[in-house]
Design a protein around this motif. Structure first.
Motif, mmCIF file in Angstrom:
data_model
loop_
_atom_site.group_PDB
_atom_site.id
_atom_site.type_symbol
_atom_site.label_atom_id
_atom_site.label_comp_id
_atom_site.label_asym_id
_atom_site.label_seq_id
_atom_site.Cartn_x
_atom_site.Cartn_y
_atom_site.Cartn_z
ATOM 1 N N MET A 30 30.211 27.809 -13.097
ATOM 2 C CA MET A 30 28.827 27.360 -13.176
ATOM 3 C C MET A 30 28.162 27.334 -11.806
ATOM 4 N N GLU A 31 28.958 27.515 -10.749
ATOM 5 C CA GLU A 31 28.397 27.467 -9.410
ATOM 6 C C GLU A 31 27.462 28.649 -9.186
ATOM 7 N N GLY A 32 26.364 28.393 -8.522
ATOM 8 C CA GLY A 32 25.433 29.449 -8.182
ATOM 9 C C GLY A 32 24.409 29.750 -9.259
ATOM 10 N N ARG A 33 24.531 29.119 -10.428
ATOM 11 C CA ARG A 33 23.569 29.366 -11.490
ATOM 12 C C ARG A 33 22.296 28.573 -11.237
ATOM 13 N N THR A 34 21.147 29.209 -11.501
ATOM 14 C CA THR A 34 19.874 28.521 -11.367
ATOM 15 C C THR A 34 19.798 27.384 -12.384
ATOM 16 N N VAL A 35 19.382 26.223 -11.933
ATOM 17 C CA VAL A 35 19.277 25.069 -12.827
ATOM 18 C C VAL A 35 18.139 25.299 -13.811
ATOM 19 N N MET A 36 18.419 25.105 -15.069
ATOM 20 C CA MET A 36 17.405 25.285 -16.100
ATOM 21 C C MET A 36 16.623 24.002 -16.321
ATOM 22 N N LYS A 37 15.350 24.165 -16.619
ATOM 23 C CA LYS A 37 14.541 23.056 -17.103
ATOM 24 C C LYS A 37 14.484 23.168 -18.622
ATOM 25 N N ILE A 38 14.864 22.092 -19.279
ATOM 26 C CA ILE A 38 15.104 22.119 -20.720
ATOM 27 C C ILE A 38 14.119 21.204 -21.452
ATOM 28 N N LEU A 39 13.490 21.728 -22.509
ATOM 29 C CA LEU A 39 12.743 20.895 -23.443
ATOM 30 C C LEU A 39 13.710 20.568 -24.576
ATOM 31 N N PHE A 40 14.042 19.285 -24.714
ATOM 32 C CA PHE A 40 15.101 18.835 -25.610
ATOM 33 C C PHE A 40 14.453 18.041 -26.757
ATOM 34 N N ILE A 41 14.225 18.731 -27.882
ATOM 35 C CA ILE A 41 13.568 18.098 -29.032
ATOM 36 C C ILE A 41 14.630 17.372 -29.842
ATOM 37 N N ASN A 42 14.524 16.049 -29.897
ATOM 38 C CA ASN A 42 15.594 15.230 -30.464
ATOM 39 C C ASN A 42 15.063 14.212 -31.456
ATOM 40 N N ILE A 43 15.988 13.631 -32.198
ATOM 41 C CA ILE A 43 15.646 12.552 -33.114
ATOM 42 C C ILE A 43 16.043 11.233 -32.474
ATOM 43 N N PRO A 44 15.138 10.252 -32.432
ATOM 44 C CA PRO A 44 15.431 8.994 -31.732
ATOM 45 C C PRO A 44 16.273 8.028 -32.556
ATOM 46 N N LYS A 45 17.387 8.526 -33.056
ATOM 47 C CA LYS A 45 18.375 7.663 -33.706
ATOM 48 C C LYS A 45 19.739 8.334 -33.534
ATOM 49 N N SER A 46 20.779 7.671 -33.984
ATOM 50 C CA SER A 46 22.130 8.170 -33.740
ATOM 51 C C SER A 46 22.355 9.537 -34.378
ATOM 52 N N ASP A 47 22.804 10.485 -33.581
ATOM 53 C CA ASP A 47 23.216 11.807 -34.039
ATOM 54 C C ASP A 47 24.313 12.257 -33.078
ATOM 55 N N TYR A 48 25.533 12.327 -33.560
ATOM 56 C CA TYR A 48 26.690 12.504 -32.687
ATOM 57 C C TYR A 48 26.601 13.744 -31.797
ATOM 58 N N LEU A 49 26.377 14.906 -32.396
ATOM 59 C CA LEU A 49 26.391 16.129 -31.605
ATOM 60 C C LEU A 49 25.238 16.154 -30.615
ATOM 61 N N GLN A 50 24.072 15.701 -31.041
ATOM 62 C CA GLN A 50 22.919 15.616 -30.139
ATOM 63 C C GLN A 50 23.247 14.753 -28.921
ATOM 64 N N GLU A 51 23.894 13.616 -29.144
ATOM 65 C CA GLU A 51 24.183 12.688 -28.047
ATOM 66 C C GLU A 51 25.224 13.246 -27.101
ATOM 67 N N PHE A 52 26.268 13.865 -27.648
ATOM 68 C CA PHE A 52 27.283 14.479 -26.787
ATOM 69 C C PHE A 52 26.660 15.587 -25.933
ATOM 70 N N LEU A 53 25.803 16.408 -26.540
ATOM 71 C CA LEU A 53 25.191 17.507 -25.805
ATOM 72 C C LEU A 53 24.265 16.978 -24.715
ATOM 73 N N TYR A 54 23.486 15.959 -25.039
ATOM 74 C CA TYR A 54 22.565 15.421 -24.034
ATOM 75 C C TYR A 54 23.328 14.849 -22.839
ATOM 76 N N SER A 55 24.366 14.072 -23.090
ATOM 77 C CA SER A 55 25.119 13.496 -21.970
ATOM 78 C C SER A 55 25.770 14.598 -21.142
#
Length: 336
Positions: free
Chosen positions: A1-26
């Motif tokens: 991952m070294e040397g890769r340009t940092v991406m700016k991400i628009l992360f459309i999410n649901i504001p309640k518990s969702d396991y995969l969403q939370e793991f990916l965000y962290s």
């Protein structure tokens, strides 16, 4: 991952518990930084410890709170991620999709229980919105939790099972308190069958490995629950609504020896029988025998458990999942 340009991400999410969403965000926060991930809408649940584990899987340093608030000022993005298979996220995306630059990749995270793409929408509603989105502009990449081995998916669909966020682990005290433990809600017949088979054997009845459990009435919650898993000689894993369970990853991460039914989903690299997991027969006919064997063979059991923990630490963390997603996005951008 070294040397890769940092991406700016628009992360459309649901504001309640969702396991995969939370793991990916962290995981994304660990790779690109919270300041580069604009949540839409901003999700306070991923920043404050509002509820005990497992309802707060994105737990990370409070210093990221300010960075996340700062990210809400971002106006230009390199990728948009629709982070949950839910009518809420799809409607939010549909409302703004025409305002998003046509040239940036659009990614859908299907963390639902069903093998069919966006299958949860047939249960939750929202299939009509999903079809409208595809008619306007299909997703460039889809990452699917329940990537079932005997199903066929398009070339732009990739397996993305759950993982583990090691920031969640308490300071563990190594002591065995239980022989065989399976504390689970009966969301699949195999779970009921396993509990019927086990509840009068070993120390199952005394430790709560019994029928008719309800999650909200669990006696073991939060980090205490993780310590309790660590205190079991044998932890069991059987599918629930989907094949992929949080239990599989937390057992392995806690260094608990696992007996499981065979998993009919793609996990790379997979858990290997008698190397870092032990698989029982689908009809559970050898489950008791396997428990008896591994309770007696401590050294063999503990080595398998150590191997599982090492595999999760190397390949199956939240950060590893985020890196995998970003690598696929980067490859897509290079080929365009």
């Amino acid at each position: 991952m070294e040397g890769r340009t940092v991406m700016k991400i628009l992360f459309i999410n649901i504001p309640k518990s969702d396991y995969l969403q939370e793991f990916l965000y962290s995981g994304l926060c660990k790779v690109v930084g919270a300041q580069n991930i604009t949540q839409y809408p901003w999700n306070v649940r991923t920043h404050l410890n509002h509820r005990a584990y497992p309802k707060n899987l994105s737990k990370f340093s409070i210093s990221n709170l300010g960075k996340s608030i700062q990210s809400q000022l971002n106006k230009k993005f390199d990728v948009v991620i629709v982070a949950a298979c839910n009518p809420y996220t799809l409607k939010k995306y549909f409302e703004i999709m025409d305002t998003i630059d046509e040239n940036i990749p659009r990614v859908f995270i299907d963390g639902g229980d069903f093998p069919k793409l966006a299958g949860d929408l047939d249960r939750l509603g929202g299939r009509d919105v999903y079809e409208k989105i595809l008619a306007k502009k299909p997703f460039d990449l889809i990452f699917k939790r329940e990537y079932v081995l005997d199903e066929e998916y398009a070339p732009n669909v990739f397996a993305l099972p759950m993982s583990f966020n090691y920031d969640l682990i308490p300071k563990l005290k190594h002591e065995y308190k239980y022989d065989v433990a399976f504390w689970a809600v009966e969301t699949a017949k195999i779970r009921s069958d396993a509990l019927d088979l086990l509840q009068d054997k070993f120390d199952c009845k005394s430790n709560g490995t019994v029928r008719n459990q309800i999650m909200k009435k669990y006696k073991r919650k939060g980090q205490f629950y993780l310590q309790e898993i660590h205190s079991a000689k044998i932890g069991l894993n059987f599918r629930g609504g989907g094949w992929d369970t949080v239990r599989l990853w937390e057992l392995a991460a806690m260094g608990c020896f696992i007996i499981s039914q065979r998993l009919n989903i793609k996990i790379e690299p997979p858990f290997v029988d008698k190397e870092d997991i032990v698989y029982c027969k689908d009809d559970l006919s050898d489950l008791v025998e396997l428990c008896e064997y591994y309770l007696k063979h401590e050294q063999e059991r503990e080595q398998i458990a150590k191997n599982a923990r090492a595999k999760v630490e190397k390949y199956h963390t939240d950060k590893a999942r985020a890196e995998f997603v970003l690598e696929k996005i980067s490859s897509l951008k290079k080929s365009s």
